[in-house]
Design a protein around this motif. Sequence first.
Motif, PDB file in Angstrom:
ATOM      1  N   MET A  74     -10.280  24.514 122.755  1.00  0.00           N
ATOM      2  CA  MET A  74     -10.997  23.985 123.571  1.00  0.00           C
ATOM      3  C   MET A  74     -12.021  22.876 122.938  1.00  0.00           C
ATOM      4  O   MET A  74     -13.619  23.438 123.372  1.00  0.00           O
ATOM      5  CB  MET A  74     -10.837  24.607 124.448  1.00  0.00           C
ATOM      6  CG  MET A  74     -10.775  25.122 125.629  1.00  0.00           C
ATOM      7  SD  MET A  74     -10.807  25.435 127.232  1.00  0.00           S
ATOM      8  CE  MET A  74     -10.450  27.629 126.557  1.00  0.00           C
ATOM      9  N   LEU A 117     -18.801  28.856 131.441  1.00  0.00           N
ATOM     10  CA  LEU A 117     -18.603  27.613 130.285  1.00  0.00           C
ATOM     11  C   LEU A 117     -19.639  28.421 129.470  1.00  0.00           C
ATOM     12  O   LEU A 117     -20.631  29.521 129.737  1.00  0.00           O
ATOM     13  CB  LEU A 117     -18.982  26.506 130.743  1.00  0.00           C
ATOM     14  CG  LEU A 117     -18.949  25.881 132.113  1.00  0.00           C
ATOM     15  CD1 LEU A 117     -19.000  24.982 132.175  1.00  0.00           C
ATOM     16  CD2 LEU A 117     -17.410  25.386 131.131  1.00  0.00           C
ATOM     17  N   PRO A 118     -19.508  28.065 128.271  1.00  0.00           N
ATOM     18  CA  PRO A 118     -21.250  28.726 127.252  1.00  0.00           C
ATOM     19  C   PRO A 118     -22.148  28.441 127.963  1.00  0.00           C
ATOM     20  O   PRO A 118     -22.249  27.851 128.831  1.00  0.00           O
ATOM     21  CB  PRO A 118     -21.028  27.514 125.970  1.00  0.00           C
ATOM     22  CG  PRO A 118     -19.751  26.708 126.117  1.00  0.00           C
ATOM     23  CD  PRO A 118     -19.092  27.159 127.228  1.00  0.00           C
ATOM     24  N   ARG A 144     -27.997  26.785 125.990  1.00  0.00           N
ATOM     25  CA  ARG A 144     -28.650  27.245 125.169  1.00  0.00           C
ATOM     26  C   ARG A 144     -27.850  27.048 123.882  1.00  0.00           C
ATOM     27  O   ARG A 144     -28.106  25.808 122.676  1.00  0.00           O
ATOM     28  CB  ARG A 144     -28.926  28.034 124.769  1.00  0.00           C
ATOM     29  CG  ARG A 144     -29.937  27.950 123.321  1.00  0.00           C
ATOM     30  CD  ARG A 144     -30.489  29.461 122.568  1.00  0.00           C
ATOM     31  NE  ARG A 144     -31.899  29.543 123.564  1.00  0.00           N
ATOM     32  CZ  ARG A 144     -32.489  29.075 122.349  1.00  0.00           C
ATOM     33  NH1 ARG A 144     -32.895  28.264 121.378  1.00  0.00           N
ATOM     34  NH2 ARG A 144     -33.804  28.954 122.430  1.00  0.00           N
ATOM     35  N   ALA A 145     -26.260  27.564 123.804  1.00  0.00           N
ATOM     36  CA  ALA A 145     -25.075  27.564 123.531  1.00  0.00           C
ATOM     37  C   ALA A 145     -24.329  26.027 122.979  1.00  0.00           C
ATOM     38  O   ALA A 145     -24.252  25.869 121.413  1.00  0.00           O
ATOM     39  CB  ALA A 145     -24.343  28.564 123.332  1.00  0.00           C
ATOM     40  N   LEU A 146     -24.140  25.459 123.680  1.00  0.00           N
ATOM     41  CA  LEU A 146     -23.292  24.288 124.276  1.00  0.00           C
ATOM     42  C   LEU A 146     -24.590  23.042 123.320  1.00  0.00           C
ATOM     43  O   LEU A 146     -24.088  22.440 122.348  1.00  0.00           O
ATOM     44  CB  LEU A 146     -23.212  23.618 125.635  1.00  0.00           C
ATOM     45  CG  LEU A 146     -22.133  22.183 125.412  1.00  0.00           C
ATOM     46  CD1 LEU A 146     -20.682  23.042 124.439  1.00  0.00           C
ATOM     47  CD2 LEU A 146     -21.518  22.309 126.857  1.00  0.00           C
ATOM     48  N   ALA A 147     -26.099  23.382 123.993  1.00  0.00           N
ATOM     49  CA  ALA A 147     -26.477  22.344 123.209  1.00  0.00           C
ATOM     50  C   ALA A 147     -26.835  21.915 121.965  1.00  0.00           C
ATOM     51  O   ALA A 147     -27.362  20.977 121.182  1.00  0.00           O
ATOM     52  CB  ALA A 147     -28.099  22.723 123.785  1.00  0.00           C
ATOM     53  N   SER A 148     -26.733  23.336 121.519  1.00  0.00           N
ATOM     54  CA  SER A 148     -27.183  23.743 119.661  1.00  0.00           C
ATOM     55  C   SER A 148     -25.860  23.483 118.965  1.00  0.00           C
ATOM     56  O   SER A 148     -25.934  22.751 118.349  1.00  0.00           O
ATOM     57  CB  SER A 148     -27.401  25.352 119.764  1.00  0.00           C
ATOM     58  OG  SER A 148     -27.129  26.025 119.962  1.00  0.00           O
ATOM     59  N   ASP A 149     -24.400  23.627 119.690  1.00  0.00           N
ATOM     60  CA  ASP A 149     -23.363  22.881 119.379  1.00  0.00           C
ATOM     61  C   ASP A 149     -23.473  21.532 119.005  1.00  0.00           C
ATOM     62  O   ASP A 149     -23.168  21.035 117.657  1.00  0.00           O
ATOM     63  CB  ASP A 149     -22.453  23.820 119.943  1.00  0.00           C
ATOM     64  CG  ASP A 149     -22.527  25.408 119.866  1.00  0.00           C
ATOM     65  OD1 ASP A 149     -23.108  25.760 119.153  1.00  0.00           O
ATOM     66  OD2 ASP A 149     -21.787  25.799 120.373  1.00  0.00           O
ATOM     67  N   LEU A 150     -23.948  20.801 119.918  1.00  0.00           N
ATOM     68  CA  LEU A 150     -23.678  19.632 119.534  1.00  0.00           C
ATOM     69  C   LEU A 150     -24.939  18.438 119.832  1.00  0.00           C
ATOM     70  O   LEU A 150     -25.091  17.599 119.169  1.00  0.00           O
ATOM     71  CB  LEU A 150     -23.743  19.149 121.415  1.00  0.00           C
ATOM     72  CG  LEU A 150     -21.920  19.010 122.025  1.00  0.00           C
ATOM     73  CD1 LEU A 150     -21.966  18.994 123.389  1.00  0.00           C
ATOM     74  CD2 LEU A 150     -21.068  18.697 121.083  1.00  0.00           C
TER      75      LEU A 150
END
Lengths: 368, 127
Positions: B1, B36-37, B40-46
């Motif tokens: 996804m 949803l993640p 922090r996780a989504l921000a650091s992935d992007l």
Amino acid sequence: MSLAIFLVTLAFLIVLQSAIPFLLKRTIVFGVTIPEEYAMDSSLASFRRKYSTIIFLSGAISLAALLLWSTNTSASENQLVLTGLAIQSGLLLLSMALYLYFHAKTTKLKQINNWGYGLKQIRIADLQSHAKDSMLPNFMYVLPMFVTVGLIVYTASQYSLLPDQIPTHWGPNGQPDAFSQKTPFSSIALLLMLLVLQVMMLGINVATKMSGVKLNSSRKKSSQLQQLAFRKYSSWFLLLTTILLTILFGFLQLTTIHGTLQNDTVMMALPLAFLVLMLVASAIYAFRVGQGGSRIAVSIAEEDTTSVSEDDMDDYWKLGVFYVNKQDPSIFVEKRFGVGWSINFGNPIGYFVLIGPIVLILLITFFA
Amino acid sequence: MFIQIEPTSDIPIYTQLANQIIELIARGQLKGGDTLPSVRALASDLSVNMHTVNKSYHELEHKGIIRIVPKSGAIINPIVQEGITNENSRRIIEQLKPIIAEAIVLGMSPEVIQEQTTSILITLKGE
């Protein structure tokens, strides 16, 4: 003996240092992002080759010269080791200078050729990346701490057995060669240092887990598999280091308490075994996993995405090696030039995880 | 996804993020109850600011598409089955109108607009 150890380590460093350009992702050349379709450009290939050849040849020649000199001279082992150290630092400086030179050349090449110009730059993430992450759980890093705490309690209970002089440093032959006066603090100083190291390793694992899984937009599925593998093996490597350190420090502490345990062969072999295991593990890690898992083979068909390009992030990588991004909450990021992790200089937590323990260890050594 | 953002686009990143998540729900890839993640996780992935992701989650919550539960994170609400509320319907039409007007002004014929709408519907609903 110490010379032999030293030479092996030096040879290992030379091989690893000269192999670096080939352990990296094809799309990041000397710290500069190159779009997939130009990654195999002939001038870039020649940059990589030149870097490796220069490092390998100068390393091999100086190592051979040192070997030759050591057999034909009356110079003391200390002098030889010092020369070796000089060679080692010289090589490090040389590789830094070469890196900067080729970083500048690659940056220029990218500008002249307008690589990636006009392409829409995107960043990509998988909503499930962290659910699929299989890094070791944090409690695995807490377990070795119990050993340390146990040893501290044991040392306290055997306090009267301890010698008046507590060893604080061990020579290459495994025999203690520096001591400090026996006090309750100095008797457990070694274990306290071990505990600090263990807490640091735990901190690194926690921080790495919280750091982003950065995907390559043109190879999203395979880069995800490689990233996850990279994270997994990094945490295994870290745990192995923690366990080996615990064994080594724990054993040294036990020999201090029970002088009878002191066996010359074991005392010499254990640190050596530690060194060899660490070198082998790092070699496997570097050559099998590679940068961001780029050497792990994955066979996944990717849909074609030539109209977009990976956001190069070059502006956040100062000189291609220092990542400074205040926006990014990641504490650690994958290295751009080398295999492993680097800190996000834009996020101060990273400094604490790495510098805090060093300061603590220095304080312990100072007061022990 | 997978979701993707374009940092240099005129559309703010938090809107891009919210749009991508809504699209995944419309396609049925994200279902009611999925989480949803973490921000922090989504921000650091992007490699984006946590506030950006937070803003986008709050926008989605405001629209009733997700709910934010303390400690368990952002949870997707199921797709509304009993028909759109008047209020939401009014808001969507309000947003649709200037886009269609712009399309007409820039020379898109009504047939093409119809065609495009249908084809978008087909890709989203897979019908």
